[in-house]
Write a protein that holds these residues in place. Sequence first.
Motif, mmCIF file in Angstrom:
data_model
loop_
_atom_site.group_PDB
_atom_site.id
_atom_site.type_symbol
_atom_site.label_atom_id
_atom_site.label_comp_id
_atom_site.label_asym_id
_atom_site.label_seq_id
_atom_site.Cartn_x
_atom_site.Cartn_y
_atom_site.Cartn_z
ATOM 1 N N LEU A 130 0.869 -1.175 0.000
ATOM 2 C CA LEU A 130 0.000 0.000 0.000
ATOM 3 C C LEU A 130 0.908 1.227 0.000
ATOM 4 O O LEU A 130 1.773 1.369 0.869
ATOM 5 C CB LEU A 130 -0.910 0.021 1.226
ATOM 6 N N TRP B 174 1.213 4.215 0.920
ATOM 7 C CA TRP B 174 0.693 5.247 1.819
ATOM 8 C C TRP B 174 1.751 5.797 2.754
ATOM 9 O O TRP B 174 1.400 6.333 3.823
ATOM 10 C CB TRP B 174 -0.467 4.674 2.648
ATOM 11 N N ASN B 175 3.007 5.714 2.398
ATOM 12 C CA ASN B 175 4.060 6.215 3.296
ATOM 13 C C ASN B 175 3.853 7.672 3.660
ATOM 14 O O ASN B 175 4.350 8.133 4.676
ATOM 15 C CB ASN B 175 5.439 6.082 2.643
ATOM 16 N N THR C 227 -0.397 5.001 6.687
ATOM 17 C CA THR C 227 1.036 4.724 6.537
ATOM 18 C C THR C 227 1.221 3.555 5.584
ATOM 19 O O THR C 227 0.250 2.916 5.156
ATOM 20 C CB THR C 227 1.642 4.394 7.912
ATOM 21 N N GLY C 228 2.461 3.274 5.280
ATOM 22 C CA GLY C 228 2.759 2.237 4.293
ATOM 23 C C GLY C 228 2.494 0.839 4.801
ATOM 24 O O GLY C 228 2.411 0.596 6.012
ATOM 25 N N LEU C 229 2.339 -0.071 3.867
ATOM 26 C CA LEU C 229 2.172 -1.482 4.207
ATOM 27 C C LEU C 229 2.890 -2.305 3.145
ATOM 28 O O LEU C 229 2.716 -2.061 1.944
ATOM 29 C CB LEU C 229 0.682 -1.827 4.268
ATOM 30 N N LEU C 230 3.693 -3.227 3.587
ATOM 31 C CA LEU C 230 4.397 -4.165 2.686
ATOM 32 C C LEU C 230 4.038 -5.556 3.153
ATOM 33 O O LEU C 230 4.195 -5.870 4.335
ATOM 34 C CB LEU C 230 5.911 -3.945 2.768
ATOM 35 N N LEU C 231 3.581 -6.365 2.216
ATOM 36 C CA LEU C 231 3.080 -7.688 2.591
ATOM 37 C C LEU C 231 3.585 -8.715 1.593
ATOM 38 O O LEU C 231 3.714 -8.418 0.400
ATOM 39 C CB LEU C 231 1.550 -7.603 2.577
ATOM 40 N N GLY C 232 3.890 -9.904 2.077
ATOM 41 C CA GLY C 232 4.277 -10.986 1.173
ATOM 42 C C GLY C 232 5.747 -11.339 1.219
ATOM 43 O O GLY C 232 6.188 -12.280 0.549
ATOM 44 N N GLN C 233 6.536 -10.618 2.015
ATOM 45 C CA GLN C 233 7.970 -10.892 2.043
ATOM 46 C C GLN C 233 8.273 -12.253 2.682
ATOM 47 O O GLN C 233 7.607 -12.662 3.626
ATOM 48 C CB GLN C 233 8.752 -9.773 2.741
ATOM 49 N N ILE D 60 11.109 -5.641 -3.845
ATOM 50 C CA ILE D 60 10.318 -4.648 -3.104
ATOM 51 C C ILE D 60 10.188 -3.367 -3.929
ATOM 52 O O ILE D 60 9.119 -2.759 -3.992
ATOM 53 C CB ILE D 60 10.958 -4.362 -1.729
ATOM 54 N N LEU E 9 -7.248 -4.588 0.622
ATOM 55 C CA LEU E 9 -6.456 -4.009 1.716
ATOM 56 C C LEU E 9 -6.685 -2.504 1.797
ATOM 57 O O LEU E 9 -6.816 -1.932 2.885
ATOM 58 C CB LEU E 9 -4.974 -4.301 1.505
ATOM 59 N N MET F 143 -2.357 -13.460 1.576
ATOM 60 C CA MET F 143 -0.989 -13.949 1.391
ATOM 61 C C MET F 143 -0.969 -15.207 0.536
ATOM 62 O O MET F 143 -0.079 -15.398 -0.291
ATOM 63 C CB MET F 143 -0.358 -14.225 2.754
#
Lengths: 568, 568
Positions: free
Chosen positions: A387, A389-390, A403-409, A418, A537, A554
């Motif tokens: 997302l 949204w940082n 705020t940001g969202l990082l998913l799947g790492q 990334i 999301l 995920m």
Amino acid sequence: MKTNKYVIGIDFGTNSCRSSIFDISNGDELAGNIFAYPTGEAGVIIDTSDPNLARQNPADYLLGIESTIKAAIKVAGNGYPDFSAEKIIGIGIDTTGSSPMPVDKKGNPLCFDEKFKDNPASYVWLWKDHTSYSEARGITEQAAKTRPHYLSKIGGVYSSEWFWSKIWHCQKESPAVFNDAYSFVEICDWLPAVLVGDTNPDNIKRSICAAGHKAMYNEQWGGLPDYEFLESLSHGLGEMRKRIFNKAFAADERAGCLSREWADKLGLSTNVSVAVGAFDAHMGAVGAGVKTGTLVKILGTSTCDIMVWPNDKKLADIPGVCGIVDGSVMQGYYGIEAGQSAVGDIFLWFVNNLVPDSYGKTQDEKFINLESAASKLKPGETGLLVLDWNNGNRTILVDVRLTGLLLGQTLHTQAHEIYRALVEATAFGALAIIDRIEENGVKINEVINCGGLAIKNSMLMQIYADVTGRPMKVSKSKQTPALGAAIFAAVSAGKNVSGFESVDEAKDVMTGINKTYNPIPENHNVYKEIYKLYKRLHDGFGTKETTGNYFNVMKDLLDIRDKVRKEL
Amino acid sequence: MKTNKYVIGIDFGTNSCRSSIFDISNGDELAGNIFAYPTGEAGVIIDTSDPNLARQNPADYLLGIESTIKAAIKVAGNGYPDFSAEKIIGIGIDTTGSSPMPVDKKGNPLCFDEKFKDNPASYVWLWKDHTSYSEARGITEQAAKTRPHYLSKIGGVYSSEWFWSKIWHCQKESPAVFNDAYSFVEICDWLPAVLVGDTNPDNIKRSICAAGHKAMYNEQWGGLPDYEFLESLSHGLGEMRKRIFNKAFAADERAGCLSREWADKLGLSTNVSVAVGAFDAHMGAVGAGVKTGTLVKILGTSTCDIMVWPNDKKLADIPGVCGIVDGSVMQGYYGIEAGQSAVGDIFLWFVNNLVPDSYGKTQDEKFINLESAASKLKPGETGLLVLDWNNGNRTILVDVRLTGLLLGQTLHTQAHEIYRALVEATAFGALAIIDRIEENGVKINEVINCGGLAIKNSMLMQIYADVTGRPMKVSKSKQTPALGAAIFAAVSAGKNVSGFESVDEAKDVMTGINKTYNPIPENHNVYKEIYKLYKRLHDGFGTKETTGNYFNVMKDLLDIRDKVRKEL
């Protein structure tokens, strides 16, 4: 028609300003020169204890004007025998915004006063200063209760990036500055006033673009928000309103002619017309060739999306866009502004903070190697979802408290994966805006991109085409905001001088398309699946109304990843 | 009582093995030596096209035994006049697991056969090989339908980290290997058999720890899963069962005495007792001093949480733990195993992939500087929240098809802030396990930590104390798995030789606590708030049942951050 006439556009960005000299017969840039603001970190005054704070020193702008125009004239003179400084007929200015600053009765910035020089509240409140998020919420709440019509033209939510939030927060943060301020002036209004030699706040021709999009100015309700409303927010704001402005102007109007002082400083004539200023995105849209049905995306540290719509045709309110303002882009059209709070800024953040030197020693090397590695990946291959949204979400959620969202790492995820996911996220954000605008009756026939990212980052442009399923055109000019400003300068000089009757006429002559990225159907199909997850999301974290279960998110990403990898 | 007797514990880890020589009178380590496995990447055979694959070369283990024991004996001899190799009375072995490999009728690894040497299926299937995730799902589904009691002792879900998933996947991935395999042997069973000189699969004393936790072995249902069940998974698995084993043994049993060949190779006597092997975590728990009410956390690349519970007391099934097996840690007790799929591995991933060289040039320097910067931050100050699922979630969700999540990043987020959030996430994961165990009737009176992270990372230990609100004790021994293995070696040597009647007795003499981190109440209060948010995301993304809206998550984190920053 070879007129042999030239115009200057000055584009004041977040970290630097740039002056460009354009040939009015074809829009070609003869010369351009950049000046990096010397104050603060990359030109921005920050506060390590408050990440929301972002101010700027107006002295930097004045240094920038002189330095860049003189340098550009010199280069143009060397490269083009036909060119000479006397053939310059106009100067146009675009800036970031809303970026207001407190000034005294003469229009001098308060930060120039020795007693305020250490007080950040006395400087320019840069658009991306979010210190006033609670004031923004207060304005939204109060307007929703007592002046709902104020909100209907700005997407329903007032932003901390905007004029009144910042001024109100200034009153809280530093009453001394607020009380000493005779007025607050957008820098897009102040800079033309400086060039014409009259910064008296009561005389400055304020931009309809800034006024309408950021200060809730609308002639339907008599200009700025009314005294009572402002006083209901905070005692003193209503009084301040009286010293701000009553009428705003379009950028094809002339602010005046160049003052003797500045003409001498720059080596130009006092006949040079200085146009009323406006914001970079709006002028950039003109420089990119905006017309009805065209979405112009200005891709930079943040993104502005601009459309125009004939002001004699019906246009619904569009929830979540930043503003719909009659005349803000061109007279005769509503200007529709939307945008993403951070695009290039997210990539910069990532490269500067989370990319190891194995990708390169400098920021540039890192970008080159990240892009090279990321462009070899297929859609879905990273298994990642971001997302974007940082810096909050401007359109369509109008919420800085995201705020940001990082998913799947996994344990195997690498920086370039990334990076690609960040680019994809900004493309998903772009698609959410496109969908929102079209759902509200404004058909988008073409998308023209401009700004540094559009020109330099072909992976990004292809991903945008693949995610949106639409061709991504790239504007011919690399300096569309400056070109837009120059187009207004040419029109403001008058038909006798420039030959142009209208902005539309100048725009047709001076703008064009350079390149088109077409969507690849198989990529679009994969991104359609991932966008569904992004949107879930997006709505789940970004709206109060959406509830859901995310057990599959995920897993679906892994399934997509595994399928793509098998096909490789 | 100064017996002047010594035991060797060999700990086979994921990237290296280590032999340690301990004094049985106090558990002190006289000498230790490490051998890094030469094959693959840091000792692991990987496949860049399939991040799930992780195999190992058993030849590395044999090189490691010889190299480390000889080196340790030499060092001990130099440093301790009382020590001599003749006073070594036993060898104990612990390994990772489930890490089975296919062997021929003589117990030779198939990968030693020239025809299979390029086939990764013929090597050791390392615990963290997740290629068999769909087989794991198949086993869970089939067992749920026809053998629900199989699942009740393993937390309800069979894992791709375990024995039958891997063997079944081997059959699919490489029928040639499967068909040539006489049996499959856990490396914790194979290595003691190598040392005693009889690797015939029918003679190898298999570990109850490996069998019970990973292969669904339980004497209640006649040992391994029955023929029909295995055949219902896949034709051939039932036949394979006949050649695996029928009975499993606890680690205080003797596998045999050291063979002539290995005694000569190592410079030891053939009187040396070799104990039955077991997994690192279970032996580590003994080396850390596990007893009823004690949770031992072995903090490494992944984490194992071990408890024991008297087998004459009632014990409910605990959903989501990896296993409850009678005798798997010590005879007379149920061993309860839980764990986190990645802890140190997440930090390693982050440092190796996402930390710029401004934090240091080497991995070590980066860790030191990240920790130094991160430890200056207050709980909540980062505004970040992480789900620690980069390698799936072992306990309490038992789901490898989960991935990591990082939330809350702004344009100002720096690497050390994310590092801290990653550490916090693993602490939240640890708390979820503690809560789950206690909710099911097993009271936890103390937490003893061991493993490299517990010893080296004081920030991590303090965060664990602050997040859980419990004192975190750190085991005296830095080599608890090797010490545990050595304790079993001492007991397996017999009372006449070692003086120990039982594991409990040896454990009391040879283990202890070094240091205790106490929770700081104000930190715990902040973490209680953040844990609520962690748990909401945990359940929302990790379970099918939970629906919710997440609109407040980012905002709550920002509110916590802003509050903490204001207090600074």
